[in-house]
Design a protein around this motif. Structure first.
Motif, mmCIF file in Angstrom:
data_model
loop_
_atom_site.group_PDB
_atom_site.id
_atom_site.type_symbol
_atom_site.label_atom_id
_atom_site.label_comp_id
_atom_site.label_asym_id
_atom_site.label_seq_id
_atom_site.Cartn_x
_atom_site.Cartn_y
_atom_site.Cartn_z
ATOM 1 N N UNK A 57 11.142 2.467 -10.200
ATOM 2 C CA UNK A 57 9.679 2.574 -10.263
ATOM 3 C C UNK A 57 9.134 1.781 -11.441
ATOM 4 N N UNK A 58 9.808 1.871 -12.586
ATOM 5 C CA UNK A 58 9.371 1.102 -13.756
ATOM 6 C C UNK A 58 9.394 -0.394 -13.470
ATOM 7 N N UNK A 59 10.432 -0.847 -12.762
ATOM 8 C CA UNK A 59 10.494 -2.259 -12.381
ATOM 9 C C UNK A 59 9.302 -2.631 -11.517
ATOM 10 N N UNK A 60 9.014 -1.798 -10.521
ATOM 11 C CA UNK A 60 7.901 -2.071 -9.611
ATOM 12 C C UNK A 60 6.564 -2.077 -10.341
ATOM 13 N N UNK A 61 6.374 -1.119 -11.248
ATOM 14 C CA UNK A 61 5.088 -1.005 -11.943
ATOM 15 C C UNK A 61 4.852 -2.162 -12.920
ATOM 16 N N UNK A 62 5.884 -2.856 -13.300
ATOM 17 C CA UNK A 62 5.738 -3.985 -14.219
ATOM 18 C C UNK A 62 5.583 -5.313 -13.498
ATOM 19 N N UNK A 63 5.726 -5.300 -12.171
ATOM 20 C CA UNK A 63 5.726 -6.526 -11.382
ATOM 21 C C UNK A 63 4.357 -6.746 -10.745
ATOM 22 N N UNK A 64 3.707 -7.861 -11.095
ATOM 23 C CA UNK A 64 2.424 -8.227 -10.501
ATOM 24 C C UNK A 64 2.620 -9.456 -9.627
ATOM 25 N N UNK A 65 2.529 -9.286 -8.314
ATOM 26 C CA UNK A 65 2.707 -10.394 -7.380
ATOM 27 C C UNK A 65 1.385 -10.771 -6.730
ATOM 28 N N UNK A 66 0.803 -9.836 -6.009
ATOM 29 C CA UNK A 66 -0.491 -10.055 -5.363
ATOM 30 C C UNK A 66 -1.101 -8.678 -5.081
ATOM 31 N N UNK A 67 -2.407 -8.581 -5.026
ATOM 32 C CA UNK A 67 -3.044 -7.280 -4.783
ATOM 33 C C UNK A 67 -2.910 -6.856 -3.330
ATOM 34 N N UNK A 68 -2.677 -5.569 -3.138
ATOM 35 C CA UNK A 68 -2.499 -5.023 -1.799
ATOM 36 C C UNK A 68 -3.140 -3.642 -1.735
ATOM 37 N N UNK A 69 -3.917 -3.395 -0.694
ATOM 38 C CA UNK A 69 -4.529 -2.088 -0.472
ATOM 39 C C UNK A 69 -4.397 -1.749 1.008
ATOM 40 N N UNK A 70 -3.929 -0.540 1.300
ATOM 41 C CA UNK A 70 -3.851 -0.066 2.678
ATOM 42 C C UNK A 70 -4.493 1.316 2.754
ATOM 43 N N UNK A 71 -5.253 1.558 3.813
ATOM 44 C CA UNK A 71 -5.998 2.816 3.913
ATOM 45 C C UNK A 71 -6.137 3.239 5.370
ATOM 46 N N UNK A 72 -5.787 4.490 5.647
ATOM 47 C CA UNK A 72 -6.026 5.054 6.971
ATOM 48 C C UNK A 72 -7.456 5.577 7.054
ATOM 49 N N UNK A 73 -8.060 5.472 8.225
ATOM 50 C CA UNK A 73 -9.372 6.063 8.446
ATOM 51 C C UNK A 73 -9.533 6.344 9.937
ATOM 52 N N UNK A 74 -10.445 7.244 10.271
ATOM 53 C CA UNK A 74 -10.659 7.610 11.668
ATOM 54 C C UNK A 74 -11.947 6.995 12.179
ATOM 55 N N UNK A 75 -11.852 6.325 13.311
ATOM 56 C CA UNK A 75 -13.006 5.678 13.932
ATOM 57 C C UNK A 75 -12.746 5.560 15.427
ATOM 58 N N UNK A 76 -13.782 5.797 16.231
ATOM 59 C CA UNK A 76 -13.651 5.707 17.693
ATOM 60 C C UNK A 76 -12.505 6.586 18.211
ATOM 61 N N UNK A 77 -12.410 7.788 17.642
ATOM 62 C CA UNK A 77 -11.439 8.800 18.083
ATOM 63 C C UNK A 77 -9.979 8.372 17.913
ATOM 64 N N UNK A 78 -9.726 7.492 16.961
ATOM 65 C CA UNK A 78 -8.346 7.143 16.653
ATOM 66 C C UNK A 78 -8.192 6.877 15.162
ATOM 67 N N UNK A 79 -6.975 7.031 14.664
ATOM 68 C CA UNK A 79 -6.674 6.707 13.275
ATOM 69 C C UNK A 79 -6.372 5.223 13.190
ATOM 70 N N UNK A 80 -7.145 4.532 12.368
ATOM 71 C CA UNK A 80 -6.987 3.095 12.199
ATOM 72 C C UNK A 80 -6.476 2.774 10.796
ATOM 73 N N UNK A 81 -6.125 1.532 10.607
ATOM 74 C CA UNK A 81 -5.495 1.111 9.352
ATOM 75 C C UNK A 81 -6.242 -0.111 8.810
#
Length: 265
Positions: A175-199
């Protein structure tokens, strides 16, 4: 194949937690060491700034919540100490059955991965991942799980996890290795729309939605438009825009040939 009520109840606490690599960049930009945050610190950052964390953050946090509720759990993962590192969590049910829990990839809910259970199937299933079906396989004689993602357009991708528990000292070191590594920004989020869970996903300065209709791309913004990106990310995740802007500027600064947007701190 669905998890027991007690496991799902804990899982649902994270329904509005994005997986994101912005918080670590924001933390580093303030002079903090690139190390794994404690659960207490993650909780405080979420209260103050609406942040969440990457797969290591979410795995550690999820295990903490499982422990508070008397549920045994442990981390698993692959490619530790490399840029391709990814971790998830195994939760153990009351009868010893095991469930795969992956907040880092924003699964909709945990899935049974115990071949000794009569409910286990290797059929393609809906309702576990966004924008497609999942097939879970447990190859005979190998302590691993193979997941096949089947998308609406027929695209197929695979991921394999060793089911061997990661010792906590090794988990924190990775985890320490990962937290020190900056490659590119990434964000993922689930949400519900049109009666389905989308990403919704922000990846390499592009954003798009994955759903049963396929991939829906959003309007293009340039890398240096961190203010506009921050507004878009805030609308999807609720994270504070000043935190997002500072994190994005930190990523822009470490990417060759990119200029930091001025006056956004």
């Amino acid at each position: 194949m669905r998890a027991s009520v007690d496991i799902v109840k804990v899982w649902r606490q994270f329904d509005h937690h994005p997986m994101e690599t912005l918080t670590k960049a924001w933390h580093i930009s303030q002079g903090a060491p690139g190390r794994q945050r404690t659960v207490q610190m993650m909780e405080e950052h979420r209260r103050q700034f609406g942040t969440s964390g990457n797969c290591f953050d979410l795995a550690l946090w999820l295990m903490h919540e499982f422990g508070k509720n008397g549920i045994e759990s442990y981390p698993i993962g692959h490619h530790l100490h490399t840029p391709r590192a990814h971790v998830a969590v195994i939760a153990v049910g009351e009868r010893g059955q095991t469930y795969f829990c992956d907040l880092g990839d924003q699964w909709i809910e945990p899935i049974l991965i115990d071949a000794s259970c009569e409910d286990f199937t290797q059929d393609e299933l809906d309702g576990f991942v966004t924008g497609g079906r999942i097939k879970a396989e447990l190859p005979a004689g190998r302590n691993e799980a193979k997941f096949t993602y089947i998308r609406p357009n027929g695209k197929i991708s695979e991921q394999t996890f060793s089911l061997e528990p990661i010792e906590m000292n090794e988990f924190i070191a990775a985890a320490n290795t990962s937290q020190s590594l900056l490659r590119y920004p990434l964000v993922e989020m689930r949400f519900t729309e049109h009666n389905e869970v989308r990403h919704w996903e922000f990846d390499r300065w592009n954003s798009f939605v994955s759903c049963s209709e396929g991939l829906i791309r959003e309007s293009k913004l340039e890398m240096e438009e961190t203010g506009e990106w921050a507004r878009r990310i805030h609308q999807r995740t609720g994270m504070h825009t000043d935190v997002i802007i500072r994190a994005l500027n930190t990523y822009v600064a470490v990417m060759p040939g990119a200029a930091v947007e001025n006056g956004t701190d």
